[in-house]
Scaffold this active site. Structure first.
Site, mmCIF file in Angstrom:
data_model
loop_
_atom_site.group_PDB
_atom_site.id
_atom_site.type_symbol
_atom_site.label_atom_id
_atom_site.label_comp_id
_atom_site.label_asym_id
_atom_site.label_seq_id
_atom_site.Cartn_x
_atom_site.Cartn_y
_atom_site.Cartn_z
ATOM 1 C CB SER A 146 -0.876 0.011 1.260
ATOM 2 O OG SER A 146 -1.488 1.273 1.407
ATOM 3 C CE1 TYR A 160 -4.216 -2.484 5.054
ATOM 4 C CE2 TYR A 160 -3.333 -0.267 4.844
ATOM 5 C CZ TYR A 160 -3.928 -1.384 4.277
ATOM 6 O OH TYR A 160 -4.215 -1.391 2.926
HETATM 7 N N1 NAD Z 1 -8.668 -0.283 -1.157
HETATM 8 C C1 NAD Z 1 -7.632 0.516 -0.944
HETATM 9 O O1 NAD Z 1 -7.765 1.729 -0.836
HETATM 10 C C2 NAD Z 1 -6.241 -0.072 -0.870
HETATM 11 C C3 NAD Z 1 -5.156 0.797 -0.955
HETATM 12 C C4 NAD Z 1 -3.870 0.286 -0.877
HETATM 13 C C5 NAD Z 1 -3.681 -1.081 -0.729
HETATM 14 N N2 NAD Z 1 -4.754 -1.918 -0.648
HETATM 15 C C6 NAD Z 1 -4.487 -3.336 -0.488
HETATM 16 O O2 NAD Z 1 -5.028 -4.023 -1.585
HETATM 17 C C7 NAD Z 1 -5.390 -5.352 -1.208
HETATM 18 C C8 NAD Z 1 -6.849 -5.601 -1.577
HETATM 19 O O3 NAD Z 1 -7.641 -4.690 -0.840
HETATM 20 P P1 NAD Z 1 -9.151 -4.385 -1.209
HETATM 21 O O4 NAD Z 1 -9.312 -2.938 -1.112
HETATM 22 O O5 NAD Z 1 -9.519 -5.101 -2.434
HETATM 23 O O6 NAD Z 1 -9.870 -5.045 0.080
HETATM 24 P P2 NAD Z 1 -11.243 -5.857 0.223
HETATM 25 O O7 NAD Z 1 -11.616 -5.709 1.658
HETATM 26 O O8 NAD Z 1 -12.214 -5.462 -0.823
HETATM 27 O O9 NAD Z 1 -10.794 -7.364 -0.049
HETATM 28 C C9 NAD Z 1 -9.952 -8.044 0.839
HETATM 29 C C10 NAD Z 1 -10.275 -9.523 0.758
HETATM 30 O O10 NAD Z 1 -9.377 -10.225 1.642
HETATM 31 C C11 NAD Z 1 -10.112 -11.276 2.253
HETATM 32 N N3 NAD Z 1 -9.474 -11.688 3.502
HETATM 33 C C12 NAD Z 1 -9.411 -10.987 4.675
HETATM 34 N N4 NAD Z 1 -8.782 -11.730 5.600
HETATM 35 C C13 NAD Z 1 -8.447 -12.912 5.013
HETATM 36 C C14 NAD Z 1 -7.785 -14.080 5.464
HETATM 37 N N5 NAD Z 1 -7.353 -14.205 6.720
HETATM 38 N N6 NAD Z 1 -7.592 -15.081 4.597
HETATM 39 C C15 NAD Z 1 -8.047 -14.988 3.309
HETATM 40 N N7 NAD Z 1 -8.703 -13.911 2.829
HETATM 41 C C16 NAD Z 1 -8.892 -12.877 3.693
HETATM 42 C C17 NAD Z 1 -11.496 -10.676 2.482
HETATM 43 O O11 NAD Z 1 -12.466 -11.701 2.681
HETATM 44 C C18 NAD Z 1 -11.704 -9.884 1.211
HETATM 45 O O12 NAD Z 1 -12.350 -10.654 0.221
HETATM 46 C C19 NAD Z 1 -5.122 -5.419 0.288
HETATM 47 O O13 NAD Z 1 -3.848 -5.987 0.505
HETATM 48 C C20 NAD Z 1 -5.126 -3.979 0.715
HETATM 49 O O14 NAD Z 1 -4.388 -3.764 1.890
HETATM 50 C C21 NAD Z 1 -6.025 -1.446 -0.728
#
Ligand code: NAD
Length: 256
Positions: A146, A160
């Site tokens: 991130s 995080y």
């Molecule tokens: N959305 C943002 O703004 C953003 C920004 C920077 C980085 N990210 C990163 O991108 C990635 C995807 O994020 P997103 O926004 O799509 O999130 P999201 O919440 O839409 O999806 C995350 C998924 O991870 C799954 N998950 C959670 N714990 C788990 C576990 N223990 N085992 C297996 N699956 C598990 C959840 O069920 C969910 O389907 C993450 O690593 C997040 O940190 C997101």
């Protein structure tokens, strides 16, 4: 959306977090470019929905339940994929959870819960996938960190942010160690993205608040991230490993 290319034909990709958000978009993208995709998530129903969406548009995918924070479950899930497909050549690690407590009030339990999934989970999956990729003649791993890892974050809490920093270092370590095994490891740092995590109801900052600081004038959509992942897992990036790619609409690294 039909098939886009066959550049990943013959690949088997495990995409963690594929029930939702960025990883769902990545799973669809890899399948549209010829990979067989194992949609891996704690949310088995959501993972199955993603797999169904892929099959509905002519791709090849199946769902696997996984808790990436549980080493025994990670072992079982990767074996399940390999038993079914005979190989694993791509891993995209997008599963994560976020909490927002500031460092002053973050409890031991909350720290452990987030780090176990967001950092230790990446360690478990990398450790597990190595032998399968080696047996397959090599592979490509993309980890989703991130922009918080570089900025210190105005979004997630200390657990995080620190986990996302650790993910970058873990990727570099694995990239260096596994180059001899023909395994490339890279990391993506997305900026704020339009997903359930980006729109989290507990977040002290609403997603719209970020837009004024993004030169491209909008937050990321899953497709914006998926295109970069496709490049990093395809042969187009064959001379690339160990790098971290910012995908953030031009936002300054320290501005997020
Ligand atoms: N959305 C943002 O703004 C953003 C920004 C920077 C980085 N990210 C990163 O991108 C990635 C995807 O994020 P997103 O926004 O799509 O999130 P999201 O919440 O839409 O999806 C995350 C998924 O991870 C799954 N998950 C959670 N714990 C788990 C576990 N223990 N085992 C297996 N699956 C598990 C959840 O069920 C969910 O389907 C993450 O690593 C997040 O940190 C997101």
């Amino acid at each position: 959306m039909a098939q886009e290319s066959q550049r990943l034909a013959g690949d088997v990709a495990v995409v963690t977090g594929a029930a939702s958000g960025l990883s769902r978009g990545i799973a669809l993208k890899l399948a549209r470019n010829g990979a067989v995709v194992a949609c891996a998530d704690l949310n088995a129903t959501g993972a199955e929905e993603t797999a169904q969406s892929i099959r509905a548009e002519g791709g090849d995918a199946f769902a696997v339940r996984i808790d990436i924070g549980d080493s025994a479950d990670v072992k079982r899930a990767f074996k399940e994929v390999n038993d079914r497909t005979g190989k694993i050549t791509i891993l995209v690690n997008g599963a994560a959870l976020i909490k927002f407590s500031p460092i002053e009030t973050c409890t031991d339990e909350e720290w452990d819960q987030v780090v176990r999934v967001d950092l230790t989970g990446c360690f478990y999956t990398l450790r597990e996938v190595h032998s399968y990729m080696k047996a397959s003649g090599g592979g490509r791993i993309v980890q989703i960190s991130s922009s918080s890892a570089k900025s210190g974050s105005s979004f997630g809490g200390p657990h995080y942010t620190a986990s996302k920093g650790g993910v970058i270092s873990l990727s570099k370590y694995a990239a260096r160690r596994w180059v001899k095994d023909n395994i490339r490891v890279t990391t993506i740092c997305p900026g704020i993205s339009n997903t359930p995590l980006g729109n989290h109801p507990d977040s002290p900052r609403k997603i719209e608040d970020f837009v004024k600081d993004i030169p491209m004038g909008r937050v990321a959509e899953p497709e914006d991230i998926a295109g970069v992942v496709l490049f990093l897992v395809s042969d187009e990036s064959r001379y690339v490993t160990g790098i971290t790619v910012d995908v953030n609409g031009g936002r300054e690294v320290y501005g997020n």
